[in-house]
Design a protein around this motif. Structure first.
Motif: not given
Length: 477
Positions: A181-188, A191-192, A143-149
């Motif tokens: 968790x690794x994917x969310x960290x990579x995604x964040x 984006x940064x 959910x966190x990944x979808x919201x960031x996208x």
């Protein structure tokens, strides 16, 4: 306007001008368009909580309700702001300050006008369910990944193609959670790098992502349980009944005026909120002579705090505070006050004593008596008393300070029982806040800050109702 209308009486009783000073630092006098009147926006939020309305509903109702429009200072033909402005004002203007000070201003006016007659406050805690359901770690991460996208897409759709695509997670549940968790960290991180100066919703999503990635408790199923409401926690109403959300510790006078409020995640400890509630109440100018509370607040530290200020603690004491640790074996030891020794079941007397424990005064010290170990080693009654191989045998009793002794004596009196029954008033107040003014469920998506704002605004509305009731009982709410 009819003089017996609730809003007319509130207008007569409460001076809302304090909001102008509270938000003045959040406005620029020289740049940008002229801002909407903060007093009007705050009054709209007040009506919203008074009548339990949504942002959209309070604007729609005010368009056709002349009493509402009069109260916020508009003429019948004047236009109302867009509902989204209420959210912006709430978060960026009110949320930028110490929101609890708004409640303080209202209570100060109560005290100055002599509306509060009682010198007793009653303390209790209630809970608010998060409007976002608690999720399993894998759901939180996805959910966190979808919201960031989505936030990236809204700002720059072309940028979405430069972000790493969410893979198909494989393996058992635990392995999928680690991969997510690794994917969310990579995604964040991606984006940064693409948007180093992110603002607004995108900045908020990045902060949420960072918080979730860095919170090691997530995969242990402790702590963060919602990507949308990361501050919410599981708490317990009883040994079998839990909730997911926030806890509000509340202090009210016996008249029914809320004097202090502390909002924390649902897993917060009740007694730790006690000093803050007392401090907030004192700042209102109210002289407190008695505190009523259940046994959750009857800690050594809290009793000492009340004794220091000469406040009567009508607080239910738990078994440990009343009797200390008791067991059958310990009851066989006898203390001789003349010789200041302890006699064990075998008839041996202690050979020396020492005062043990912290000296900061935040908990009882213990008077420890030492026995001659060689006698203990040969004693026929050592079973359950002396552990073979131990280098010492001691017996300890708490050194009970006078304030605790007084509290214990008062706890057993008829006066205590009569006064303690008045606790029902805070339970009624909690029910009013939740049932009639929406505090049963969180309204905003700003985590702990949003919950604090909601709770304070709700308490102000409920206090206003009570002020009218105390000064003019014939007016219906």
């Amino acid at each position: 306007m009819p003089q017996d209308h609730l809003l007319v009486r509130i207008q007569q009783l409460i001076d809302f001008s304090f909001i102008l000073d509270f938000v003045k630092d959040q406005y620029n006098l020289f740049y940008g368009r002229r801002a909407k009147d903060p007093d009007m926006l705050f009054r709209l939020l007040f009506i919203q909580k008074l009548y339990n309305l949504s942002d959209e509903r309070v604007i729609e109702e005010t368009k056709v309700n002349l009493a509402y429009k009069w109260f916020v200072g508009l003429n019948p033909e004047d236009q109302l702001p867009d509902p989204s402005l209420l959210s912006l004002f709430r978060v960026h203007k009110i949320g930028a300050g110490e929101v609890e000070s708004l409640l303080l201003e209202i209570v100060k006016q109560c005290v100055e006008k002599g509306i509060v007659k009682s010198s007793t406050i009653i303390i209790d805690a209630t809970h608010t369910h998060s409007k976002h359901e608690a999720s399993k770690p894998l759901q939180v991460l996805k959910h966190a990944a979808y919201r960031l996208q989505r936030s990236v897409k809204k700002q720059n759709p072309k940028m979405l193609k430069k972000l790493p695509v969410m893979p198909e997670f494989a393996g058992d549940c635990r392995e999928k959670e680690i991969q997510a968790l690794h994917y969310l960290a990579e995604l964040g991180a991606a984006v940064e790098e693409l948007v180093p100066d992110a603002e607004g919703a995108l900045k908020q999503r990045l902060e949420e992502t960072r918080k979730i990635v860095e919170d090691e408790r997530l995969l242990a199923w402790k702590g963060v349980q919602s990507a949308i409401d990361p501050d919410a926690r599981f708490g317990w109403k009883s040994s079998t009944d839990s909730f997911f959300g926030y806890k509000e510790s509340i202090a009210i006078t016996e008249d029914g005026i809320i004097t202090a409020l502390k909002v924390e995640p649902g897993n917060a400890s009740d007694p730790k909120a006690f000093p803050d509630l007392m401090k907030q109440t004192k700042e209102t100018g109210l002289v407190v002579k008695e505190v009523l509370a259940d046994k959750a607040y009857g800690s050594f530290t809290n009793l000492k705090l009340l004794d220091k200020d000469g406040i009567v603690p009508t607080i239910k004491l738990n078994e440990m505070m009343l009797y200390g640790h008791q067991d059958e074996q310990r009851e066989k030891f006898v203390y001789h006050k003349d010789s200041e020794t302890v006699e064990c079941p075998a008839g041996h007397h202690s050979i020396r004593k020492a005062r043990m424990g912290p000296k900061d005064g935040n908990e009882c010290q213990r008077l420890t008596f030492f026995f001659e170990i060689e006698k203990c080693k040969k004693c026929p009654l050592q079973a359950g008393c002396y552990k073979p191989g131990s280098n010492s045998k001691t017996y300890s009793v708490p050194v009970v300070p006078e304030f605790k002794q007084r509290a214990v004596e008062y706890h057993g009196s008829e006066e205590f029982k009569a006064r303690y029954r008045m606790r029902y008033k805070v339970e009624q107040k909690n029910n009013e806040l939740k049932t009639h003014h929406g505090l049963g469920t969180s309204r905003y998506s700003r985590g702990l800050l949003g919950m604090r704002i909601q709770a304070v605004l709700t308490a102000i509305a409920v206090n206003a109702k009570r002020m009218v009731k105390l000064t003019c009982p014939q007016i219906a709410h």
